[in-house]
Design a protein around this motif. Structure first.
Motif, PDB file in Angstrom:
ATOM      1  N   ALA A 110       0.828  -1.212   0.000  1.00 42.19           N
ATOM      2  CA  ALA A 110       0.000   0.000   0.000  1.00 42.19           C
ATOM      3  C   ALA A 110       0.861   1.260   0.000  1.00 42.19           C
ATOM      4  O   ALA A 110       0.491   2.284  -0.601  1.00 42.19           O
ATOM      5  CB  ALA A 110      -0.931  -0.008   1.203  1.00 42.19           C
ATOM      6  N   ALA A 111       2.012   1.185   0.675  1.00 39.72           N
ATOM      7  CA  ALA A 111       2.875   2.361   0.798  1.00 39.72           C
ATOM      8  C   ALA A 111       3.374   2.858  -0.560  1.00 39.72           C
ATOM      9  O   ALA A 111       3.665   4.052  -0.718  1.00 39.72           O
ATOM     10  CB  ALA A 111       4.058   2.036   1.704  1.00 39.72           C
ATOM     11  N   LYS A 112       3.454   1.994  -1.532  1.00 39.35           N
ATOM     12  CA  LYS A 112       3.906   2.402  -2.864  1.00 39.35           C
ATOM     13  C   LYS A 112       2.953   3.400  -3.508  1.00 39.35           C
ATOM     14  O   LYS A 112       3.329   4.110  -4.438  1.00 39.35           O
ATOM     15  CB  LYS A 112       4.059   1.169  -3.753  1.00 39.35           C
ATOM     16  CG  LYS A 112       5.146   0.207  -3.280  1.00 39.35           C
ATOM     17  CD  LYS A 112       5.235  -1.013  -4.191  1.00 39.35           C
ATOM     18  CE  LYS A 112       6.319  -1.966  -3.708  1.00 39.35           C
ATOM     19  NZ  LYS A 112       6.420  -3.178  -4.582  1.00 39.35           N
ATOM     20  N   TYR A 113       1.729   3.457  -2.994  1.00 39.54           N
ATOM     21  CA  TYR A 113       0.721   4.369  -3.545  1.00 39.54           C
ATOM     22  C   TYR A 113       0.350   5.470  -2.537  1.00 39.54           C
ATOM     23  O   TYR A 113      -0.655   6.144  -2.717  1.00 39.54           O
ATOM     24  CB  TYR A 113      -0.529   3.582  -3.926  1.00 39.54           C
ATOM     25  CG  TYR A 113      -0.255   2.490  -4.941  1.00 39.54           C
ATOM     26  CD1 TYR A 113      -0.212   2.762  -6.297  1.00 39.54           C
ATOM     27  CD2 TYR A 113      -0.024   1.179  -4.517  1.00 39.54           C
ATOM     28  CE1 TYR A 113       0.047   1.758  -7.226  1.00 39.54           C
ATOM     29  CE2 TYR A 113       0.236   0.169  -5.432  1.00 39.54           C
ATOM     30  CZ  TYR A 113       0.279   0.470  -6.785  1.00 39.54           C
ATOM     31  OH  TYR A 113       0.543  -0.522  -7.688  1.00 39.54           O
ATOM     32  N   GLY A 114       1.152   5.616  -1.472  1.00 34.26           N
ATOM     33  CA  GLY A 114       0.860   6.631  -0.471  1.00 34.26           C
ATOM     34  C   GLY A 114      -0.331   6.289   0.394  1.00 34.26           C
ATOM     35  O   GLY A 114      -0.987   7.184   0.937  1.00 34.26           O
ATOM     36  N   LEU A 115      -0.612   4.992   0.542  1.00 39.14           N
ATOM     37  CA  LEU A 115      -1.778   4.525   1.297  1.00 39.14           C
ATOM     38  C   LEU A 115      -1.346   3.612   2.437  1.00 39.14           C
ATOM     39  O   LEU A 115      -0.220   3.106   2.458  1.00 39.14           O
ATOM     40  CB  LEU A 115      -2.735   3.775   0.367  1.00 39.14           C
ATOM     41  CG  LEU A 115      -3.289   4.574  -0.822  1.00 39.14           C
ATOM     42  CD1 LEU A 115      -4.018   3.646  -1.784  1.00 39.14           C
ATOM     43  CD2 LEU A 115      -4.215   5.689  -0.330  1.00 39.14           C
ATOM     44  N   ALA A 116      -2.255   3.398   3.377  1.00 41.19           N
ATOM     45  CA  ALA A 116      -1.982   2.528   4.518  1.00 41.19           C
ATOM     46  C   ALA A 116      -3.245   1.764   4.895  1.00 41.19           C
ATOM     47  O   ALA A 116      -4.351   2.306   4.829  1.00 41.19           O
ATOM     48  CB  ALA A 116      -1.491   3.337   5.708  1.00 41.19           C
ATOM     49  N   PRO A 117      -3.095   0.495   5.318  1.00 44.84           N
ATOM     50  CA  PRO A 117      -4.238  -0.257   5.837  1.00 44.84           C
ATOM     51  C   PRO A 117      -4.407   0.017   7.323  1.00 44.84           C
ATOM     52  O   PRO A 117      -3.526   0.615   7.956  1.00 44.84           O
ATOM     53  CB  PRO A 117      -3.829  -1.707   5.593  1.00 44.84           C
ATOM     54  CG  PRO A 117      -2.337  -1.681   5.800  1.00 44.84           C
ATOM     55  CD  PRO A 117      -1.872  -0.337   5.268  1.00 44.84           C
ATOM     56  N   LEU A 118      -5.511  -0.449   7.870  1.00 43.07           N
ATOM     57  CA  LEU A 118      -5.740  -0.309   9.314  1.00 43.07           C
ATOM     58  C   LEU A 118      -5.267  -1.584  10.003  1.00 43.07           C
ATOM     59  O   LEU A 118      -6.045  -2.384  10.524  1.00 43.07           O
ATOM     60  CB  LEU A 118      -7.208  -0.014   9.585  1.00 43.07           C
ATOM     61  CG  LEU A 118      -7.650   1.345   9.038  1.00 43.07           C
ATOM     62  CD1 LEU A 118      -9.111   1.601   9.324  1.00 43.07           C
ATOM     63  CD2 LEU A 118      -6.800   2.477   9.613  1.00 43.07           C
ATOM     64  N   ASN A 119      -3.952  -1.735  10.021  1.00 40.65           N
ATOM     65  CA  ASN A 119      -3.300  -2.928  10.554  1.00 40.65           C
ATOM     66  C   ASN A 119      -3.104  -2.836  12.056  1.00 40.65           C
ATOM     67  O   ASN A 119      -3.246  -1.781  12.665  1.00 40.65           O
ATOM     68  CB  ASN A 119      -1.942  -3.109   9.875  1.00 40.65           C
ATOM     69  CG  ASN A 119      -1.064  -1.876  10.029  1.00 40.65           C
ATOM     70  OD1 ASN A 119      -1.316  -0.861   9.376  1.00 40.65           O
ATOM     71  ND2 ASN A 119      -0.065  -1.939  10.887  1.00 40.65           N
ATOM     72  N   GLY A 120      -2.720  -3.972  12.641  1.00 41.40           N
ATOM     73  CA  GLY A 120      -2.433  -4.033  14.058  1.00 41.40           C
ATOM     74  C   GLY A 120      -0.980  -3.744  14.363  1.00 41.40           C
ATOM     75  O   GLY A 120      -0.235  -3.228  13.521  1.00 41.40           O
ATOM     76  N   THR A 121      -0.565  -4.110  15.563  1.00 37.59           N
ATOM     77  CA  THR A 121       0.752  -3.718  16.058  1.00 37.59           C
ATOM     78  C   THR A 121       1.885  -4.584  15.524  1.00 37.59           C
ATOM     79  O   THR A 121       3.029  -4.144  15.527  1.00 37.59           O
ATOM     80  CB  THR A 121       0.765  -3.773  17.593  1.00 37.59           C
ATOM     81  OG1 THR A 121       0.391  -5.093  18.024  1.00 37.59           O
ATOM     82  CG2 THR A 121      -0.208  -2.766  18.179  1.00 37.59           C
ATOM     83  N   SER A 122       1.592  -5.809  15.069  1.00 40.72           N
ATOM     84  CA  SER A 122       2.646  -6.716  14.620  1.00 40.72           C
ATOM     85  C   SER A 122       2.559  -6.945  13.114  1.00 40.72           C
ATOM     86  O   SER A 122       1.520  -7.354  12.605  1.00 40.72           O
ATOM     87  CB  SER A 122       2.540  -8.068  15.333  1.00 40.72           C
ATOM     88  OG  SER A 122       3.431  -9.010  14.755  1.00 40.72           O
ATOM     89  N   PRO A 123       3.652  -6.722  12.371  1.00 35.04           N
ATOM     90  CA  PRO A 123       3.650  -6.985  10.928  1.00 35.04           C
ATOM     91  C   PRO A 123       3.451  -8.451  10.585  1.00 35.04           C
ATOM     92  O   PRO A 123       3.066  -8.784   9.468  1.00 35.04           O
ATOM     93  CB  PRO A 123       5.039  -6.512  10.480  1.00 35.04           C
ATOM     94  CG  PRO A 123       5.542  -5.627  11.578  1.00 35.04           C
ATOM     95  CD  PRO A 123       4.931  -6.154  12.835  1.00 35.04           C
ATOM     96  N   GLY A 124       3.711  -9.348  11.552  1.00 37.82           N
ATOM     97  CA  GLY A 124       3.627 -10.777  11.278  1.00 37.82           C
ATOM     98  C   GLY A 124       2.266 -11.391  11.467  1.00 37.82           C
ATOM     99  O   GLY A 124       2.070 -12.579  11.179  1.00 37.82           O
ATOM    100  N   VAL A 125       1.291 -10.639  11.942  1.00 32.76           N
ATOM    101  CA  VAL A 125      -0.053 -11.173  12.182  1.00 32.76           C
ATOM    102  C   VAL A 125      -0.804 -11.324  10.866  1.00 32.76           C
ATOM    103  O   VAL A 125      -0.674 -10.501   9.957  1.00 32.76           O
ATOM    104  CB  VAL A 125      -0.827 -10.254  13.156  1.00 32.76           C
ATOM    105  CG1 VAL A 125      -2.321 -10.538  13.131  1.00 32.76           C
ATOM    106  CG2 VAL A 125      -0.283 -10.408  14.563  1.00 32.76           C
ATOM    107  N   GLY A 126      -1.616 -12.371  10.754  1.00 32.20           N
ATOM    108  CA  GLY A 126      -2.439 -12.570   9.575  1.00 32.20           C
ATOM    109  C   GLY A 126      -3.494 -11.486   9.451  1.00 32.20           C
ATOM    110  O   GLY A 126      -4.254 -11.225  10.385  1.00 32.20           O
ATOM    111  N   ALA A 127      -3.567 -10.857   8.280  1.00 34.84           N
ATOM    112  CA  ALA A 127      -4.448  -9.705   8.100  1.00 34.84           C
ATOM    113  C   ALA A 127      -5.922 -10.083   8.113  1.00 34.84           C
ATOM    114  O   ALA A 127      -6.760  -9.334   8.614  1.00 34.84           O
ATOM    115  CB  ALA A 127      -4.100  -8.999   6.790  1.00 34.84           C
TER     116      ALA A 127
END
Length: 448
Positions: A110-127
């Motif tokens: 998402a960052a490649k387009y200047g966007l962000a998801p509403l993710n949690g605290t750990s990058p390793g968690v299943g979305a």
């Protein structure tokens, strides 16, 4: 047992890859399924479900294994980690994410387009699993619950149908999946909304554990009037005395203050003084996971949560009395966390869902590797300030297997039970925080 017609590997006990595939991030549960389907496509998922339904076998779904509850012994374990596709549409600000993708991959794409998801605290968690459990985002006070940003859900139901649920199609299933988690089918993909964001101001600050009371009280006062642009949590963290832990952390306790802010600079109370580690500053959103510094795993822990309607000074004193801010040997919680809620989290989503907790002011969570008595004791002591509910995503481990009802108000739970009877009357999807259909009795020969 005949093999399942799947594109991905189908593994039986004793075969190469079986042990690797069954293990997840959290090893508190030891799965011993009759068969593992390492799904690569939605059709693999459908074939696995049909196989289980024909034999009345319980179905477990595992993307990363962060939130195991009960073992999948004798059942079918659907491993979805190979289904990790992400497709970004910058025009509509949406992402299509597959069943096994981790948040870190979504954030990067998402960052490649200047966007962000509403993710949690750990990058390793299943979305996907995170979102189906409500999804308490890093930016929750600013943008609300992740579940409120879901546009559509691709799901395989217990009868083997592949459906797409939206606000206008299979509306009851769309409502139930967004909060009812894995009780109604196997979700193979989500379409989610993204927000325009490239950078945040924030960081993680570590203070000595023996200052726990002082810092928690100061944090409580500071957060009472924060704008919605500021998202904050504080955790009492005890590092175990393991050789793998760096010398300066091993066997010590800290207070970890976390700040993620989408506006101009913000600063914690000056009386806290300089931290022993960490700093605040502007950072790209792709680095937001480093603020929380969560372990990469594997771990063996159980989590016990509670939603709080208020956090008076007496409640803070109660937390400190039960944790002490010291190392407390090797039996107490390794993490006791408070997350400030409110802001956009307190507003109802545009499309109703089974996720509640809009009235909660804070989320309290304990992470404990050993006996759960200390965690239960803390939760009992905090009951006067609780809402009587807890976020289902924050339950974890066998001790919480019977706690699903605590995640919902009575009306919501009743509706979920009724819909379970429609979409999964045999309760195949029960290797989870289970919501059984009315008058269902567990088969003696199958666990879950």
């Amino acid at each position: 047992m005949p093999l399942i017609d799947a594109q991905g590997p189908v593994l039986l006990p004793g075969q190469d890859g079986y042990d690797t595939e069954r293990e997840g991030f959290n090893r508190i549960v030891d799965h011993r399924p009759a068969v593992i389907v390492a799904a690569e496509t939605p059709e693999d998922v459908r074939q696995a479900v049909l196989h289980a339904a024909a034999r009345d076998l319980p179905i477990a779904v595992q993307a990363t294994g962060h939130g195991p509850v009960v073992p999948a012994d004798g059942g079918v374990l659907l491993s979805t980690r190979r289904m990790d596709g992400v497709r970004i549409d910058p025009t509509t600000r949406t992402a299509r994410i597959e069943a096994g993708v981790r948040w870190g991959r979504v954030v990067e794409r998402a960052a490649k387009y200047g966007l962000a998801p509403l993710n949690g605290t750990s990058p390793g968690v299943g979305a996907v699993s995170y979102t189906l459990g409500g999804g308490l985002p890093v930016l929750g006070r600013t943008y609300g619950w992740a579940v409120d940003h879901v546009r559509s859900i691709d799901v395989v139901t217990a009868d083997g149908r592949a459906l797409t649920a939206t606000p206008d199609t299979h509306e009851d299933l769309f409502w139930a999946l967004r909060g009812g988690k894995g009780n109604f089918g196997v979700v193979t993909a989500l379409e989610i909304g993204l927000v325009p964001l490239t950078h945040v101001y924030g960081g993680g600050l570590y203070y000595p554990g023996d200052r726990a009371g002082e810092i928690l009280h100061a944090w409580r006062e500071w957060t009472q009037d924060l704008p919605e642009e500021t998202n904050s949590s504080v955790a009492l963290v005890r590092f175990p005395g393991l050789a793998s832990i760096p010398d300066h952390l091993r066997g010590r306790a800290f207070v970890h203050l976390r700040v993620v802010h989408t506006g101009p600079e913000t600063h914690p109370p000056a009386e806290l003084g300089p931290p022993v580690m960490g700093a605040l500053g502007v950072r790209p959103y792709t680095e937001v996971g480093a603020i929380f510094d969560e372990p990469a795993g594997p771990v063996r822990t159980q989590d016990h949560p509670m939603m709080l309607r208020e956090l008076p000074a007496e409640a803070v004193d109660t937390i400190v009395a039960h944790t002490g801010g010291d190392t407390r040997g090797d039996t107490g919680p390794v993490v006791v966390e408070l997350r400030q809620l409110g802001g956009a989290l307190g507003r109802t989503g545009a499309v109703p869902s089974a996720t509640g907790h809009r009235d909660a002011a804070h989320a309290l969570t304990t992470v404990i590797p050993g006996p759960v008595g200390p965690a239960r004791a803390l939760m009992a002591a905090m009951r006067p300030w609780g809402t009587g509910r807890a976020l289902i995503n924050l339950f974890n481990g066998p001790d919480t297997a019977g706690d699903a009802r605590d995640a919902y108000d009575p009306e919501t739970y009743r509706r979920l039970v009724d819909l379970k009877g429609v979409y999964d009357p045999a309760n195949l999807f029960r290797v989870n925080h289970n919501i059984p259909p009315e008058n269902w009795n567990a088969p003696r020969r199958a666990q879950g």
